[in-house]
Design a protein around this motif. Structure first.
Motif, PDB file in Angstrom:
ATOM      1  N   PRO A 193     -11.980 -14.500  -6.217  1.00 47.69           N
ATOM      2  CA  PRO A 193     -13.182 -13.971  -5.563  1.00 47.69           C
ATOM      3  C   PRO A 193     -13.145 -12.464  -5.381  1.00 47.69           C
ATOM      4  O   PRO A 193     -14.191 -11.822  -5.304  1.00 47.69           O
ATOM      5  N   HIS A 194     -11.945 -11.888  -5.319  1.00 45.74           N
ATOM      6  CA  HIS A 194     -11.825 -10.438  -5.176  1.00 45.74           C
ATOM      7  C   HIS A 194     -12.191  -9.708  -6.472  1.00 45.74           C
ATOM      8  O   HIS A 194     -12.355  -8.490  -6.466  1.00 45.74           O
ATOM      9  N   ILE A 195     -12.291 -10.454  -7.564  1.00 45.86           N
ATOM     10  CA  ILE A 195     -12.737  -9.876  -8.836  1.00 45.86           C
ATOM     11  C   ILE A 195     -14.181 -10.248  -9.106  1.00 45.86           C
ATOM     12  O   ILE A 195     -15.003  -9.403  -9.468  1.00 45.86           O
ATOM     13  N   VAL A 196     -14.522 -11.529  -8.912  1.00 47.09           N
ATOM     14  CA  VAL A 196     -15.867 -12.003  -9.256  1.00 47.09           C
ATOM     15  C   VAL A 196     -16.930 -11.338  -8.395  1.00 47.09           C
ATOM     16  O   VAL A 196     -17.930 -10.817  -8.914  1.00 47.09           O
ATOM     17  N   LEU A 197     -16.725 -11.337  -7.079  1.00 48.53           N
ATOM     18  CA  LEU A 197     -17.783 -10.834  -6.203  1.00 48.53           C
ATOM     19  C   LEU A 197     -17.985  -9.326  -6.311  1.00 48.53           C
ATOM     20  O   LEU A 197     -19.111  -8.870  -6.484  1.00 48.53           O
ATOM     21  N   PRO A 230      -8.555 -27.545 -14.664  1.00 49.69           N
ATOM     22  CA  PRO A 230      -7.153 -27.817 -14.271  1.00 49.69           C
ATOM     23  C   PRO A 230      -6.820 -27.282 -12.889  1.00 49.69           C
ATOM     24  O   PRO A 230      -6.084 -27.919 -12.127  1.00 49.69           O
ATOM     25  N   VAL A 231      -7.350 -26.107 -12.556  1.00 51.73           N
ATOM     26  CA  VAL A 231      -7.066 -25.506 -11.256  1.00 51.73           C
ATOM     27  C   VAL A 231      -7.634 -26.376 -10.138  1.00 51.73           C
ATOM     28  O   VAL A 231      -6.993 -26.591  -9.100  1.00 51.73           O
ATOM     29  N   VAL A 232      -8.835 -26.893 -10.346  1.00 51.49           N
ATOM     30  CA  VAL A 232      -9.487 -27.702  -9.316  1.00 51.49           C
ATOM     31  C   VAL A 232      -8.780 -29.043  -9.143  1.00 51.49           C
ATOM     32  O   VAL A 232      -8.538 -29.501  -8.019  1.00 51.49           O
ATOM     33  N   LEU A 233      -8.441 -29.688 -10.256  1.00 53.17           N
ATOM     34  CA  LEU A 233      -7.833 -31.016 -10.175  1.00 53.17           C
ATOM     35  C   LEU A 233      -6.412 -30.965  -9.613  1.00 53.17           C
ATOM     36  O   LEU A 233      -5.931 -31.941  -9.050  1.00 53.17           O
ATOM     37  N   LYS A 234      -5.760 -29.814  -9.774  1.00 57.83           N
ATOM     38  CA  LYS A 234      -4.377 -29.696  -9.312  1.00 57.83           C
ATOM     39  C   LYS A 234      -4.244 -29.944  -7.813  1.00 57.83           C
ATOM     40  O   LYS A 234      -3.272 -30.538  -7.349  1.00 57.83           O
ATOM     41  N   GLY A 235      -5.228 -29.512  -7.041  1.00 52.40           N
ATOM     42  CA  GLY A 235      -5.127 -29.648  -5.592  1.00 52.40           C
ATOM     43  C   GLY A 235      -5.810 -30.874  -5.031  1.00 52.40           C
ATOM     44  O   GLY A 235      -6.017 -30.971  -3.820  1.00 52.40           O
ATOM     45  N   LEU A 236      -6.190 -31.840  -5.890  1.00 55.13           N
ATOM     46  CA  LEU A 236      -6.974 -32.984  -5.426  1.00 55.13           C
ATOM     47  C   LEU A 236      -6.126 -34.243  -5.259  1.00 55.13           C
ATOM     48  O   LEU A 236      -6.665 -35.328  -5.133  1.00 55.13           O
ATOM     49  N   ALA A 237      -4.814 -34.087  -5.239  1.00 56.51           N
ATOM     50  CA  ALA A 237      -3.938 -35.264  -5.238  1.00 56.51           C
ATOM     51  C   ALA A 237      -4.131 -36.136  -4.012  1.00 56.51           C
ATOM     52  O   ALA A 237      -3.892 -37.349  -4.059  1.00 56.51           O
ATOM     53  N   PHE A 241     -13.503 -20.473  -3.883  1.00 52.02           N
ATOM     54  CA  PHE A 241     -12.115 -20.030  -4.021  1.00 52.02           C
ATOM     55  C   PHE A 241     -11.713 -19.070  -2.899  1.00 52.02           C
ATOM     56  O   PHE A 241     -10.522 -18.871  -2.644  1.00 52.02           O
ATOM     57  N   SER A 242     -12.704 -18.450  -2.252  1.00 52.10           N
ATOM     58  CA  SER A 242     -12.389 -17.522  -1.159  1.00 52.10           C
ATOM     59  C   SER A 242     -12.181 -18.231   0.175  1.00 52.10           C
ATOM     60  O   SER A 242     -11.821 -17.587   1.164  1.00 52.10           O
ATOM     61  N   VAL A 243     -12.430 -19.548   0.235  1.00 54.44           N
ATOM     62  CA  VAL A 243     -12.189 -20.296   1.471  1.00 54.44           C
ATOM     63  C   VAL A 243     -10.700 -20.226   1.801  1.00 54.44           C
ATOM     64  O   VAL A 243      -9.849 -20.524   0.956  1.00 54.44           O
ATOM     65  N   PRO A 244     -10.341 -19.813   3.016  1.00 51.22           N
ATOM     66  CA  PRO A 244      -8.919 -19.692   3.370  1.00 51.22           C
ATOM     67  C   PRO A 244      -8.174 -21.016   3.229  1.00 51.22           C
ATOM     68  O   PRO A 244      -8.732 -22.096   3.443  1.00 51.22           O
ATOM     69  N   ILE A 245      -6.904 -20.922   2.852  1.00 55.46           N
ATOM     70  CA  ILE A 245      -6.087 -22.122   2.666  1.00 55.46           C
ATOM     71  C   ILE A 245      -5.950 -22.908   3.965  1.00 55.46           C
ATOM     72  O   ILE A 245      -5.792 -24.132   3.965  1.00 55.46           O
ATOM     73  N   SER A 246      -6.065 -22.223   5.107  1.00 59.28           N
ATOM     74  CA  SER A 246      -5.913 -22.889   6.402  1.00 59.28           C
ATOM     75  C   SER A 246      -7.096 -23.780   6.758  1.00 59.28           C
ATOM     76  O   SER A 246      -7.000 -24.593   7.690  1.00 59.28           O
ATOM     77  N   VAL A 247      -8.219 -23.645   6.058  1.00 58.97           N
ATOM     78  CA  VAL A 247      -9.401 -24.458   6.363  1.00 58.97           C
ATOM     79  C   VAL A 247      -9.148 -25.892   5.923  1.00 58.97           C
ATOM     80  O   VAL A 247      -8.732 -26.133   4.776  1.00 58.97           O
ATOM     81  N   PRO A 248      -9.382 -26.871   6.806  1.00 57.05           N
ATOM     82  CA  PRO A 248      -9.176 -28.269   6.420  1.00 57.05           C
ATOM     83  C   PRO A 248     -10.060 -28.665   5.228  1.00 57.05           C
ATOM     84  O   PRO A 248     -11.177 -28.178   5.085  1.00 57.05           O
ATOM     85  N   HIS A 249      -9.531 -29.534   4.375  1.00 58.23           N
ATOM     86  CA  HIS A 249     -10.268 -30.073   3.220  1.00 58.23           C
ATOM     87  C   HIS A 249     -10.678 -28.985   2.227  1.00 58.23           C
ATOM     88  O   HIS A 249     -11.662 -29.149   1.509  1.00 58.23           O
ATOM     89  N   ARG A 250      -9.899 -27.893   2.167  1.00 57.46           N
ATOM     90  CA  ARG A 250     -10.262 -26.820   1.234  1.00 57.46           C
ATOM     91  C   ARG A 250     -10.295 -27.322  -0.209  1.00 57.46           C
ATOM     92  O   ARG A 250     -11.200 -26.975  -0.974  1.00 57.46           O
TER      93      ARG A 250
END
Length: 525
Positions: free
Chosen positions: A51-55, A284-291, A360-369
């Motif tokens: 997000p620091h590049i896209v936005l 792949p990036v999205v599916l990686k964190g959906l375990a 992608f800019s949602v902080p990792i600490s946010v539940p259900h990111r």
């Protein structure tokens, strides 16, 4: 990112986008599909949307090109429906889609669901422009879709910040949310208003096209960064500046306009191609964190959110179209409409790269990111593929009125005729003055060029050649091209035989290029 993967991304995206011009499939859909397939190829590196590049780096130039090519007058004439969609619909979709996700996903809190709603609320500026350009939609629908997509990112980003503040426990309530929205919107417009006049003044004063185009490339980044610096909307600042500069582009010298158009078309082509390919490459990036989610449950959540997005848009679009028309003042000011236009506007709400970048800019600490990221990805892919593929047959089925090419050519011919008469009068005044004396052949040449411009448009309305199907104007351009090609071949031959040098060849070829550009009217966007 390393250099080689970046070069491969740009080159591959450009090849796919170029190939799309030979098909009936809009380029965004082909690029997303190519990205999805490439993500399964062994050895393809992970391309994560930062997000620091896209936005700050990709969004400003894409918004700038879309806004410069938009009509300020058409947007002003359709300000009510544009505002209803870019502000009203985005806020409504944030709440409606967020609440639907809250009901469907067990354990999802309402503040987190509203974060998801804000992320996927705004239709994409690039997708709307690309699809509308490909389909040739009626002018008013195209204006509304483009106007909505230019402004709605600012609304969505602000709504996202307010919802995120509620999640992390620093929300100031409704009053704070409204204050932040006003700061972002009013501040963004204010920064744009402050910058647009001095920037335009600089563009008029600079006489070197290379410097002017360098300034042109910097404008969207300067406007965006200046607004974000004061916590205002960089999106609105870029749009305001671009609309003003586009409306007054005629005041810049012709060399700058010619170069600027070529430069920005190349930039837009590359960036649009890359962002849609990047969407597909996120799989792949999205599916990686959906375990942590079961496959069928995740599929059901994705389908439910996608349906909520589609239904919410229609729930908003139809009342927003017809209820205001109960007012006689609005009925008098705006053209009449029927149910077909809101159907197209409702079905044209494709999501895009901005939603993914915000996710992608949602902080990792946010539940259900991870779930937010997954549902954003599936919604973006779903709207681009399902709505993007079915929009062309839907438009054909509804038989929307097409743009009247004959009437547009007639209006163009009448405008050229009026301009030519003014030019003739001015030429007569100038030639009557002693200091402007010209040999008769040169004076006649000026009159001939002017007459050619006047007749060229009218000739497009005339009969076509029964042997070739060409109009007289088409034949003229073809013959002019053949003559110029013959001259160009002679110049190159003289250079090869060392009778002229390369510098002289470049000067001679540039003259021919300008003559050819004047003879040929570009038909394709």
């Amino acid at each position: 990112m390393e250099v080689l993967p970046l070069v491969a991304l740009v080159a591959g995206s450009a090849i796919v986008a170029g190939a799309a011009r030979w098909t009936r499939v809009p380029a965004p859909l082909l690029l997303v599909a190519a990205g999805l397939m490439a993500s399964y190829i062994p050895g393809v590196p992970p391309y994560t949307l930062d997000p620091h590049i896209v936005l700050p780096l990709l969004l400003p130039p894409l918004l700038y090109t879309a806004a410069v090519d938009s009509s300020y007058l058409d947007l002003r004439a359709n300000i009510r429906p544009v505002a209803m969609l870019s502000v009203g619909y985005v806020l409504f979709a944030t709440v409606a889609v967020g609440y639907a996700a809250y009901l469907v996903v067990p354990g999802l809190t309402l503040p987190v669901a509203l974060v998801l709603g804000a992320v996927i609320a705004p239709p994409d500026a690039v997708a709307a422009t690309a699809i509308a350009r490909k389909l040739g939609l009626p002018n008013r629908i195209t204006t509304i879709l483009q106007g909505e997509s230019l402004v709605n990112d600012a609304t969505a980003i602000t709504a996202y910040k307010v919802a995120l503040a509620a999640v992390v426990g620093v929300s100031a309530g409704w009053a704070g949310g409204i204050a932040e929205f006003l700061l972002a919107s009013v501040g963004g417009v204010g920064v744009g208003l402050v910058l647009m006049v001095p920037i335009h003044h600089m563009r008029k004063r600079l006489r070197e096209p290379l410097l002017q185009n360098t300034l042109s490339l910097l404008i969207p980044f300067v406007a965006y960064a200046a607004a974000e610096r004061v916590h205002a909307s960089g999106v609105l600042a870029v749009v305001v500046v671009a609309l003003y500069l586009g409306h007054r582009n005629w005041q810049v010298d012709f060399a700058t306009r010619l170069q600027e158009e070529a430069v920005w078309r190349m930039v837009a082509f590359i960036l649009e191609s890359v962002v849609f390919a990047l969407i597909g490459l996120q799989l792949p990036v999205v599916l990686k964190g959906l375990a942590e989610y079961e496959g069928w449950d995740a599929a059901w959540y994705a389908l439910a959110v996608f349906l909520a997005v589609v239904v919410a848009r229609f729930v908003w679009v139809f009342p927003a179209t017809f209820l205001p028309r109960l007012s006689e003042r609005i009925r008098t000011r705006e053209p009449d409409t029927n149910w077909k236009s809101p159907v197209v506007v409702g079905w044209a709400g494709m999501r895009g790269v901005v939603s993914l970048a915000i996710a992608f800019s949602v902080p990792i600490s946010v539940p259900h990111r991870n779930l937010i990221l997954f549902l954003t990805f599936t919604t973006v892919i779903g709207t681009l593929v399902v709505q993007g593929l079915t929009l062309p047959p839907l438009i054909r089925l509804l038989r929307l009125p097409q743009r009247d090419a004959q009437a547009e050519t007639l209006a163009e011919a009448q405008a050229q005729s009026e301009a030519s008469r003014s030019a003739e009068d001015r030429l007569a005044e100038l030639l009557a003055e002693p200091e402007n004396a010209l040999p008769p052949p040169l004076a006649e040449r000026l009159r001939t060029v002017m007459e050619r411009r006047r007749n060229a448009v009218w000739e497009r309305l005339g009969e076509v050649n029964p042997l070739t199907g060409e109009s007289a104007d088409d034949v003229y351009r073809r013959l002019a091209g053949e003559m110029i090609a013959a001259e160009r071949e002679v110049f190159v031959n003289l250079r090869d035989h060392r009778r002229i040098d390369d510098e002289m060849l470049r000067n001679l070829l540039r003259r021919l290029d300008l003559e050819e550009a004047a003879a040929y009217r570009e038909d394709a966007a």
